[in-house]
Design a protein around this motif. Sequence first.
Motif, PDB file in Angstrom:
ATOM      1  N   ALA A   1       0.834  -1.205   0.000  1.00 21.86           N
ATOM      2  CA  ALA A   1       0.000   0.000   0.000  1.00 21.86           C
ATOM      3  C   ALA A   1       0.872   1.259   0.000  1.00 21.86           C
ATOM      4  O   ALA A   1       1.969   1.269   0.572  1.00 21.86           O
ATOM      5  N   PRO A   2       0.405   2.358  -0.625  1.00 16.59           N
ATOM      6  CA  PRO A   2       1.159   3.622  -0.633  1.00 16.59           C
ATOM      7  C   PRO A   2       1.379   4.131   0.784  1.00 16.59           C
ATOM      8  O   PRO A   2       0.545   3.927   1.682  1.00 16.59           O
ATOM      9  N   THR A   3       2.488   4.828   1.013  1.00 12.57           N
ATOM     10  CA  THR A   3       2.789   5.416   2.319  1.00 12.57           C
ATOM     11  C   THR A   3       2.485   6.909   2.286  1.00 12.57           C
ATOM     12  O   THR A   3       2.136   7.471   1.246  1.00 12.57           O
ATOM     13  N   PHE A   4       2.646   7.552   3.427  1.00 14.60           N
ATOM     14  CA  PHE A   4       2.400   9.003   3.487  1.00 14.60           C
ATOM     15  C   PHE A   4       3.352   9.757   2.559  1.00 14.60           C
ATOM     16  O   PHE A   4       3.037  10.849   2.092  1.00 14.60           O
ATOM     17  N   ARG A   5       4.512   9.182   2.277  1.00 16.61           N
ATOM     18  CA  ARG A   5       5.456   9.851   1.372  1.00 16.61           C
ATOM     19  C   ARG A   5       4.936   9.849  -0.060  1.00 16.61           C
ATOM     20  O   ARG A   5       5.110  10.824  -0.792  1.00 16.61           O
ATOM     21  N   HIS A   6       4.323   8.746  -0.478  1.00 13.51           N
ATOM     22  CA  HIS A   6       3.733   8.686  -1.819  1.00 13.51           C
ATOM     23  C   HIS A   6       2.613   9.725  -1.959  1.00 13.51           C
ATOM     24  O   HIS A   6       2.445  10.345  -3.016  1.00 13.51           O
ATOM     25  N   LYS A   7       1.844   9.873  -0.879  1.00 10.91           N
ATOM     26  CA  LYS A   7       0.739  10.840  -0.935  1.00 10.91           C
ATOM     27  C   LYS A   7       1.280  12.273  -0.950  1.00 10.91           C
ATOM     28  O   LYS A   7       0.678  13.172  -1.557  1.00 10.91           O
ATOM     29  N   ARG A   8       2.384  12.491  -0.279  1.00 13.93           N
ATOM     30  CA  ARG A   8       2.989  13.830  -0.240  1.00 13.93           C
ATOM     31  C   ARG A   8       3.645  14.186  -1.567  1.00 13.93           C
ATOM     32  O   ARG A   8       3.616  15.337  -2.000  1.00 13.93           O
ATOM     33  N   TYR A   9       4.243  13.190  -2.222  1.00 11.19           N
ATOM     34  CA  TYR A   9       4.994  13.464  -3.464  1.00 11.19           C
ATOM     35  C   TYR A   9       4.787  12.291  -4.424  1.00 11.19           C
ATOM     36  O   TYR A   9       5.242  11.178  -4.165  1.00 11.19           O
ATOM     37  N   SER A  10       4.070  12.532  -5.511  1.00 14.49           N
ATOM     38  CA  SER A  10       3.696  11.444  -6.427  1.00 14.49           C
ATOM     39  C   SER A  10       4.903  10.804  -7.094  1.00 14.49           C
ATOM     40  O   SER A  10       4.840   9.665  -7.545  1.00 14.49           O
ATOM     41  N   GLY A  11       6.005  11.531  -7.143  1.00 14.36           N
ATOM     42  CA  GLY A  11       7.203  10.978  -7.786  1.00 14.36           C
ATOM     43  C   GLY A  11       8.031  10.085  -6.889  1.00 14.36           C
ATOM     44  O   GLY A  11       9.018   9.487  -7.341  1.00 14.36           O
ATOM     45  N   TYR A  12       7.653   9.958  -5.612  1.00 12.33           N
ATOM     46  CA  TYR A  12       8.450   9.177  -4.667  1.00 12.33           C
ATOM     47  C   TYR A  12       8.563   7.720  -5.130  1.00 12.33           C
ATOM     48  O   TYR A  12       7.559   7.038  -5.346  1.00 12.33           O
ATOM     49  N   LYS A  13       9.775   7.254  -5.301  1.00 12.84           N
ATOM     50  CA  LYS A  13      10.092   5.886  -5.746  1.00 12.84           C
ATOM     51  C   LYS A  13       9.388   5.521  -7.059  1.00 12.84           C
ATOM     52  O   LYS A  13       9.096   4.344  -7.322  1.00 12.84           O
ATOM     53  N   ALA A  14       9.136   6.537  -7.887  1.00 17.11           N
ATOM     54  CA  ALA A  14       8.387   6.290  -9.130  1.00 17.11           C
ATOM     55  C   ALA A  14       9.168   5.437 -10.117  1.00 17.11           C
ATOM     56  O   ALA A  14       8.579   4.789 -10.982  1.00 17.11           O
ATOM     57  N   ASN A  15      10.492   5.437  -9.997  1.00 22.50           N
ATOM     58  CA  ASN A  15      11.301   4.650 -10.951  1.00 22.50           C
ATOM     59  C   ASN A  15      11.571   3.234 -10.466  1.00 22.50           C
ATOM     60  O   ASN A  15      12.286   2.484 -11.109  1.00 22.50           O
ATOM     61  N   ARG A  16      11.017   2.886  -9.308  1.00 24.62           N
ATOM     62  CA  ARG A  16      11.257   1.545  -8.767  1.00 24.62           C
ATOM     63  C   ARG A  16      10.464   0.502  -9.554  1.00 24.62           C
ATOM     64  O   ARG A  16       9.262   0.652  -9.769  1.00 24.62           O
ATOM     65  N   HIS A  17      11.150  -0.513 -10.000  1.00 26.44           N
ATOM     66  CA  HIS A  17      10.466  -1.640 -10.633  1.00 26.44           C
ATOM     67  C   HIS A  17      10.008  -2.600  -9.542  1.00 26.44           C
ATOM     68  O   HIS A  17      10.540  -2.611  -8.432  1.00 26.44           O
ATOM     69  N   GLY A  18       9.025  -3.410  -9.868  1.00 28.97           N
ATOM     70  CA  GLY A  18       8.582  -4.416  -8.905  1.00 28.97           C
ATOM     71  C   GLY A  18       9.673  -5.446  -8.658  1.00 28.97           C
ATOM     72  O   GLY A  18      10.658  -5.537  -9.398  1.00 28.97           O
ATOM     73  N   MET A  19       9.507  -6.211  -7.594  1.00 26.98           N
ATOM     74  CA  MET A  19      10.469  -7.290  -7.304  1.00 26.98           C
ATOM     75  C   MET A  19      10.552  -8.237  -8.487  1.00 26.98           C
ATOM     76  O   MET A  19       9.529  -8.571  -9.086  1.00 26.98           O
ATOM     77  N   PRO A  20      11.751  -8.724  -8.836  1.00 26.47           N
ATOM     78  CA  PRO A  20      11.803  -9.806  -9.819  1.00 26.47           C
ATOM     79  C   PRO A  20      11.039 -11.017  -9.292  1.00 26.47           C
ATOM     80  O   PRO A  20      10.987 -11.243  -8.069  1.00 26.47           O
ATOM     81  N   GLU A  21      10.440 -11.760 -10.189  1.00 28.52           N
ATOM     82  CA  GLU A  21       9.599 -12.886  -9.785  1.00 28.52           C
ATOM     83  C   GLU A  21      10.367 -13.859  -8.903  1.00 28.52           C
ATOM     84  O   GLU A  21       9.811 -14.427  -7.951  1.00 28.52           O
ATOM     85  N   GLU A  22      11.667 -14.045  -9.195  1.00 24.59           N
ATOM     86  CA  GLU A  22      12.470 -14.991  -8.414  1.00 24.59           C
ATOM     87  C   GLU A  22      12.575 -14.562  -6.950  1.00 24.59           C
ATOM     88  O   GLU A  22      12.732 -15.400  -6.063  1.00 24.59           O
TER      89      GLU A  22
END
Length: 873
Positions: A60-81
């Motif tokens: 779920a999004p954290t208060f940081r995501h709500k404060r700044y939409s760009g927070y960790k925006a370039n993070r890819h999801g975990m690799p399936e492995e």
Amino acid sequence: MKLLVLDGNSILNRAFYGIKLLTTKEGLYTNGIYGFLTMLQKLESEVQPDAVAIAFDLKAPTFRHKRYSGYKANRHGMPEELAQQLPNLKELLTLLGYCLVTCEGYEADDILGTLGRSCTERKDTCVIATGDRDSLQLVGPYVSVRLASTKYGQPQVTLYDEQRVMEDYGVKPPEMIEIKALQGDSSDCIPGVKGIGPKGAGDLIQKYHSIDYIYAHLDELEIRENLRQKLRDGKESAYLSHELGTICTSAPVDTNPKSYVKSPAKQSEAAVLMRRLEFFKLLEKMDWGSVPAPTDTSAEEAAAAPAAIPLDVHPDMDQLCSNLQKDGQIYVLGDFDGRNLQRLSVAQGDGAFLLEDPDDWKRIFALQLPCCTYDSKPLFTAAESAGAQLNLVQDALLAAYLLNATASGYNFERLCQEYGAPLPADVTMKHMQPQDLMRTDTLTSCASVCALPQLCKALAEKIEDSGETPLLRDIEQPLAHVLAHMEQTGFAVDRSGIAKYGKVLEEQVQSYQKDIWEQVGYEFNLNSPKQLGEALFDKLGLPHGKKTKSGWSTSAAVLENLRYEHPAVELILQYRTVSKLKSTYCDGLLKVIAPDGRIHSSFNQTETRTGRISSTEPNLQNIPVRTDLGRELRRFFVAKPGCVLIDADYSQIELRVLAHVANDQNMIDAFKSGADIHRATAAQVFHMPEEMVSPLMRSRAKAVNFGIVYGIGAFSLSKQLRISRQEADTYIKDYLQHYNGINDYMERVVAEAKEKGYAETMFGRRRYLPELSSSNFNLRSFGERVARNMPIQGAAADIIKIAMIHVEERLKREGLSAQLILQVHDELIVEAPEAEAETAAKLLQEEMENAVSLAVPLTADAKSGKTWYEAKA
């Protein structure tokens, strides 16, 4: 109170990327979990905490995501492995008694900060373990951070207290937030101030300590004007970054340290999961190897179960033999010193029986009852030494190998853990004598035989389910008997000849060394990679490549690429070849000649992943044959007086198997016609009549033929043939266009392996390939190559095993004294009396050629001689 708090996601990530990808035979990825657990063990050992909290992020999004939409925006999801491992890790940690903490709207860092703050308020000690340096801002009088990482598969920990933070960064721990506010964090998309990097940010905070002070006195600061302007332009971004980078210390989580005291582990359930994850070494380390699986056994049944396994050290043999005959089957384990049986353990009823008298062994073997054991090969020899035959029905070691050819090991204790056959937790000794008191540990281990019936039952069910019962019954177990005879017989050698040849090689080594010194201009240690690198790359100025800890790499691959750059390189390659022949083979072989004048190599059925037999102590399958000097060694492997050696090897067996399994009519027709397959291939690839094919063309076609079997690509073929990648690609495409059945086969077997999760031979031998489902391109490509070549290589290995069994059986059936003494890949060697030579040669060739029926003929050419060299000529 001392609280250890772990950043679960951070440590799992470091473990996942710090340990090569590991999977179970089911295809479960485990490297991250394994690394996490080893790190946890290290931390607990060093910290000795009273309680442990393990924090995890939520999706779920954290208060940081709500404060700044760009927070960790370039993070890819975990690799399936990695994502696959998280649920199993959380389940296992819970079963082990740890408390996991999550908090919606907050990150694991915030949980760490909150627990650290509460410990400080209580003046308790808090140790934070994470792979993220952001947590250094939390360090204080009562809070330390241990930065955790995994390097070369091993857990690494660096302790940070207030002094260490100041030493490394020149600021107090809370000022780490101020640095991040200015420099930002690209991994989390925290912007910072544009144009200010880590050094600039660090210098500013070391001098002014906070962004509040910097902005309150911006016009007064003694800084460059362009820096002042960057700060002015980036003020809003700096404060946003400060807010995003500050770890919250008031997350709504339980801060009572007693809530994080470990609960008693649910050992049975945890052990089951750890066995499923194949963490057998960890189970041994935790001394959980004998923890039973959870059962539905009633309290009454549990109370009636024996408290300990009775081990009869000096049994009544008449009674034991009578009971075994009533059972109609025996379960035995042998304890060997080399190839010599020291003691025999027998399971019968609810107890174990230890036999140390050879006369007692004879009585057991003489019963000729169907026998289940672990590692039958040495038992075959022991039984025959006792004048009996081992009536083998199941070998647990060989069964386990067939079920998982890629396992890291097959020791008895591990197999018992893996297949749910608990080892005795306690043992009571019967009929002990005073001299037995000094060796109770040795005797206790013999009670392990009680786990053998349950282990064999579980393995038999698994083998039947996988369809590998015929492979075990008709190939692997009979082969163990053949290999036992080969080890016992050995191969005669000419000791004096080997010693003389060693002296010749030593003279050549000295000569090469002198020539190399002259080329370089000074004397140095040729066996020192560091000194050799200095000579080649510093003194001679040759092009250098990869640098190692000790200097420039001087590996064989590096020197091969430099072969024509300087005369010294060719001399070094020759020096290494001759040195290895002298030390590994001449000196090495002289050390292992038995008193009977023969070398008794050990043959291993469970070493390779393709099913091939390997040879050790010494490795007679690795006697060099590519050079004239190496081939000379075969002159010293001889027939005993009055005998000759008969050598036969299959012609292009893997290509013949390929033609059969791919059902490629063009290749089948070529083999049936007796054509030179490499010349025929060259004619098709180069589009010309066979009579016009040059030796070079044939050689390149041969490389393509065999390369296809091993899944070669254009890049590797180009390096092997020293041609352009484009040219190599053309060769492969032309090859697959002509042999289109091969192309169809390659595509089909990969698709089937992806669907099933394993590749298999025509005889049902399997190799599981979890790599095929990997998101990593290189791993997936590796899995595809194995899926293509394992069915071919594995079938070729099975065919020669069948031939060995048939040769041995027929030699006995026809009453010949000739004996099979060596197998080297596709080659068999028989030692036969001179009077039997012609018969034995014909027999050997017939049995090899008729081992199996394929769509193409199997051909083997048998030759004889007094030495291995003559028989191969």
